[in-house]
Design an enzyme around this catalytic site. Structure first.
Site, PDB file in Angstrom:
ATOM      1  N   ASP A   1       0.885  -1.166   0.000  1.00 26.08           N
ATOM      2  CA  ASP A   1       0.000   0.000   0.000  1.00 26.08           C
ATOM      3  C   ASP A   1       0.923   1.216   0.000  1.00 26.08           C
ATOM      4  OD1 ASP A   1      -1.476   2.201   0.703  1.00 26.08           O
ATOM      5  OD2 ASP A   1      -2.503   1.253   2.391  1.00 26.08           O
ATOM      6  N   VAL A   2       1.008   1.891  -1.137  1.00 22.18           N
ATOM      7  CA  VAL A   2       2.012   2.955  -1.252  1.00 22.18           C
ATOM      8  C   VAL A   2       1.641   4.232  -0.484  1.00 22.18           C
ATOM      9  CG1 VAL A   2       3.156   2.168  -3.362  1.00 22.18           C
ATOM     10  CG2 VAL A   2       1.117   3.623  -3.546  1.00 22.18           C
TER      11      VAL A   2
ATOM     12  N   ASN B   1       1.884   6.009 -10.304  1.00 23.81           N
ATOM     13  CA  ASN B   1       0.602   5.877 -11.014  1.00 23.81           C
ATOM     14  C   ASN B   1      -0.586   5.615 -10.090  1.00 23.81           C
ATOM     15  OD1 ASN B   1      -1.201   5.001 -13.438  1.00 23.81           O
ATOM     16  ND2 ASN B   1      -1.136   3.193 -12.097  1.00 23.81           N
TER      17      ASN B   1
ATOM     18  N   SER C   1      -3.253  14.682 -13.555  1.00 25.99           N
ATOM     19  CA  SER C   1      -4.560  14.682 -14.229  1.00 25.99           C
ATOM     20  C   SER C   1      -4.809  16.095 -14.740  1.00 25.99           C
ATOM     21  CB  SER C   1      -5.677  14.305 -13.255  1.00 25.99           C
ATOM     22  OG  SER C   1      -6.938  14.622 -13.818  1.00 25.99           O
TER      23      SER C   1
ATOM     24  N   TYR D   1      -9.407  15.251  -5.150  1.00 26.00           N
ATOM     25  CA  TYR D   1      -8.642  14.676  -6.265  1.00 26.00           C
ATOM     26  C   TYR D   1      -7.855  15.765  -7.013  1.00 26.00           C
ATOM     27  CZ  TYR D   1      -7.897  11.767 -10.467  1.00 26.00           C
ATOM     28  OH  TYR D   1      -7.348  11.064 -11.508  1.00 26.00           O
TER      29      TYR D   1
ATOM     30  N   ALA E   1      -6.897  18.667  -5.899  1.00 27.28           N
ATOM     31  CA  ALA E   1      -5.817  19.167  -5.034  1.00 27.28           C
ATOM     32  C   ALA E   1      -4.645  18.192  -5.025  1.00 27.28           C
ATOM     33  CB  ALA E   1      -6.340  19.387  -3.619  1.00 27.28           C
TER      34      ALA E   1
ATOM     35  N   LYS F   1      -3.782  16.151  -7.388  1.00 24.31           N
ATOM     36  CA  LYS F   1      -3.106  16.154  -8.692  1.00 24.31           C
ATOM     37  C   LYS F   1      -2.358  17.473  -8.933  1.00 24.31           C
ATOM     38  CE  LYS F   1      -4.313  11.985  -9.893  1.00 24.31           C
ATOM     39  NZ  LYS F   1      -3.318  10.927  -9.986  1.00 24.31           N
TER      40      LYS F   1
ATOM     41  N   ILE G   1      -9.769   8.886 -19.698  1.00 24.48           N
ATOM     42  CA  ILE G   1      -9.194   7.634 -20.198  1.00 24.48           C
ATOM     43  C   ILE G   1     -10.114   6.466 -19.823  1.00 24.48           C
ATOM     44  CG2 ILE G   1      -7.108   6.187 -20.252  1.00 24.48           C
ATOM     45  CD1 ILE G   1      -6.510   9.105 -21.089  1.00 24.48           C
TER      46      ILE G   1
HETATM   47  P1  NAI Z   1      -7.618   2.359 -11.777  1.00 30.19           P
HETATM   48  O1  NAI Z   1      -8.546   2.557 -10.646  1.00 30.19           O
HETATM   49  O2  NAI Z   1      -7.969   1.389 -12.848  1.00 30.19           O
HETATM   50  O3  NAI Z   1      -6.146   2.032 -11.281  1.00 30.19           O
HETATM   51  C1  NAI Z   1      -5.588   2.596 -10.125  1.00 30.19           C
HETATM   52  C2  NAI Z   1      -4.701   1.556  -9.505  1.00 30.19           C
HETATM   53  O4  NAI Z   1      -4.074   2.072  -8.336  1.00 30.19           O
HETATM   54  C3  NAI Z   1      -5.478   0.295  -9.084  1.00 30.19           C
HETATM   55  O5  NAI Z   1      -4.817  -0.846  -9.557  1.00 30.19           O
HETATM   56  C4  NAI Z   1      -5.438   0.364  -7.562  1.00 30.19           C
HETATM   57  O6  NAI Z   1      -5.464  -0.918  -6.942  1.00 30.19           O
HETATM   58  C5  NAI Z   1      -4.105   1.061  -7.347  1.00 30.19           C
HETATM   59  N1  NAI Z   1      -4.014   1.633  -6.016  1.00 30.19           N
HETATM   60  C6  NAI Z   1      -4.910   2.418  -5.389  1.00 30.19           C
HETATM   61  N2  NAI Z   1      -4.498   2.716  -4.148  1.00 30.19           N
HETATM   62  C7  NAI Z   1      -3.299   2.095  -3.995  1.00 30.19           C
HETATM   63  C8  NAI Z   1      -2.371   2.031  -2.928  1.00 30.19           C
HETATM   64  N3  NAI Z   1      -2.596   2.665  -1.769  1.00 30.19           N
HETATM   65  N4  NAI Z   1      -1.244   1.317  -3.103  1.00 30.19           N
HETATM   66  C9  NAI Z   1      -0.998   0.668  -4.263  1.00 30.19           C
HETATM   67  N5  NAI Z   1      -1.841   0.694  -5.304  1.00 30.19           N
HETATM   68  C10 NAI Z   1      -2.982   1.406  -5.171  1.00 30.19           C
HETATM   69  O7  NAI Z   1      -7.441   3.815 -12.405  1.00 30.19           O
HETATM   70  P2  NAI Z   1      -6.649   4.318 -13.695  1.00 30.19           P
HETATM   71  O8  NAI Z   1      -7.630   5.056 -14.511  1.00 30.19           O
HETATM   72  O9  NAI Z   1      -5.827   3.268 -14.295  1.00 30.19           O
HETATM   73  O10 NAI Z   1      -5.721   5.440 -13.007  1.00 30.19           O
HETATM   74  C11 NAI Z   1      -4.296   5.371 -12.947  1.00 30.19           C
HETATM   75  C12 NAI Z   1      -3.778   6.763 -12.633  1.00 30.19           C
HETATM   76  O11 NAI Z   1      -4.169   7.673 -13.662  1.00 30.19           O
HETATM   77  C13 NAI Z   1      -4.333   7.343 -11.330  1.00 30.19           C
HETATM   78  O12 NAI Z   1      -3.326   8.082 -10.678  1.00 30.19           O
HETATM   79  C14 NAI Z   1      -5.432   8.277 -11.813  1.00 30.19           C
HETATM   80  O13 NAI Z   1      -5.689   9.297 -10.892  1.00 30.19           O
HETATM   81  C15 NAI Z   1      -4.811   8.792 -13.105  1.00 30.19           C
HETATM   82  N6  NAI Z   1      -5.756   9.353 -14.031  1.00 30.19           N
HETATM   83  C16 NAI Z   1      -6.746   8.585 -14.609  1.00 30.19           C
HETATM   84  C17 NAI Z   1      -7.630   9.165 -15.499  1.00 30.19           C
HETATM   85  C18 NAI Z   1      -8.720   8.394 -16.172  1.00 30.19           C
HETATM   86  O14 NAI Z   1      -9.503   9.024 -16.915  1.00 30.19           O
HETATM   87  N7  NAI Z   1      -8.823   7.086 -16.014  1.00 30.19           N
HETATM   88  C19 NAI Z   1      -7.557  10.605 -15.827  1.00 30.19           C
HETATM   89  C20 NAI Z   1      -6.491  11.292 -15.164  1.00 30.19           C
HETATM   90  C21 NAI Z   1      -5.634  10.689 -14.314  1.00 30.19           C
END
Ligand code: NAI
Length: 256
Positions: free
Chosen positions: A70-71, A98, A150, A163, A165, A167, A196
């Site tokens: 858990d990062v 990420n 983001s 969120y 804040a 980012k 995305i």
């Molecule tokens: P997602 O929800 O599919 O993936 C996020 C991942 O982070 C998941 O695998 C989750 O288990 C992991 N995670 C969450 N908390 C964690 C923790 N404490 N320790 C370790 N892993 C943890 O979401 P997605 O869309 O793939 O997002 C990836 C990144 O891109 C995020 O930072 C998100 O904020 C950013 N982002 C996504 C956008 C979108 O439209 N999908 C738009 C802008 C930014």
């Protein structure tokens, strides 16, 4: 890929991607593996997904290992970096922060725990990982830190005070890291994805999705691979003169 000048052996650089078992993180791992980076896959919950990704990454002929942590918890991050180094036999050269979550609601309804959870995962975790990665990078006089921000970190968004804040914070962290470590061969850049197609956006109501689509000049949602391609650009040796930048990968949504 680097050559060990004493032995003239090719060594892949090691990349660590946080929150990588699905979505954008998953696509980043595969793109890195395709480009000959060894990959350390961090995940928090789904070991099954992480294992599947590990197997897929290995098909590109690189080393791939999975690491549960858990990062948002500093002690787990310290252990994560120690485990990665001992298991993979190399320090992290490319760090991709990420992992991210949302807890969307209007400001007046946002509970302090919604605020803290998002800041802890999206911003504190990026600081913790950067802190743990930077010493070895500075020693090697080489490093690439790529933070997934983001577009709402640039523009703000109703219902996403926490969120946005987090980012915006990650963009400040990126620029400060870039300034502090530029002379040591370390670059730090942020990617600001727009809309995305992942599980994170899957939960939005159809009318909300339609409303967002109207604001995107290219008239489609982005794919995780669109973000992964930008990560590779910053990860490469050839990007050594680019640091402290924020690259929007958003189909032209923001242009600021
Ligand atoms: P997602 O929800 O599919 O993936 C996020 C991942 O982070 C998941 O695998 C989750 O288990 C992991 N995670 C969450 N908390 C964690 C923790 N404490 N320790 C370790 N892993 C943890 O979401 P997605 O869309 O793939 O997002 C990836 C990144 O891109 C995020 O930072 C998100 O904020 C950013 N982002 C996504 C956008 C979108 O439209 N999908 C738009 C802008 C930014």
């Amino acid at each position: 890929m680097r050559y060990d000048t004493n032995r003239m052996e090719k060594n892949n650089l090691l990349a660590l991607v946080t929150g990588a078992s699905r979505g954008i993180g998953r696509a980043i791992v595969l793109e890195l593996a395709k480009n000959n980076y060894d990959v350390a896959i961090n995940y928090n919950r789904s070991e099954e997904n992480a294992r599947k990704l590990q197997e897929e990454a290995k098909t590109y002929g690189v080393k791939a290992e999975i690491f549960r942590a858990d990062v948002s918890d500093y002690e787990q991050v310290v252990k994560l970096f120690a485990d990665v180094k001992s298991t993979m036999g190399a320090p992290v050269s490319v760090l991709v922060n990420n992992a991210g979550i949302t807890r969307d609601t209007l400001l007046m309804r946002m509970k302090p725990e919604d605020w803290h959870a998002v800041i802890n995962t999206n911003l504190n975790a990026a600081f913790f990982c950067t802190r743990e990665a930077i010493r070895d990078m500075a020693k090697a006089r080489y490093g690439r830190i790529i933070n997934i921000a983001s577009v709402v970190g640039l523009t703000g968004n109703a219902g996403q005070a926490n969120y946005s804040a987090s980012k915006a914070g990650i963009i400040g962290l990126t620029k400060s890291t870039a300034r502090e470590y530029a002379e040591r061969g370390i670059t730090a850049n942020a990617i600001a994805p727009g809309f995305i197609a992942t599980d994170m956006t899957e939960i939005l109501k159809p009318e909300v999705k339609d409303g967002i689509l109207h604001t995107i000049p290219v008239k489609r949602m982005g794919q995780p691979e669109d973000v992964a391609n930008a990560v590779i650009f910053f990860a490469k040796d050839t990007s050594s003169y680019i640091t402290g930048q924020v690259l929007a990968v958003d189909g032209g949504m923001t242009m600021c």
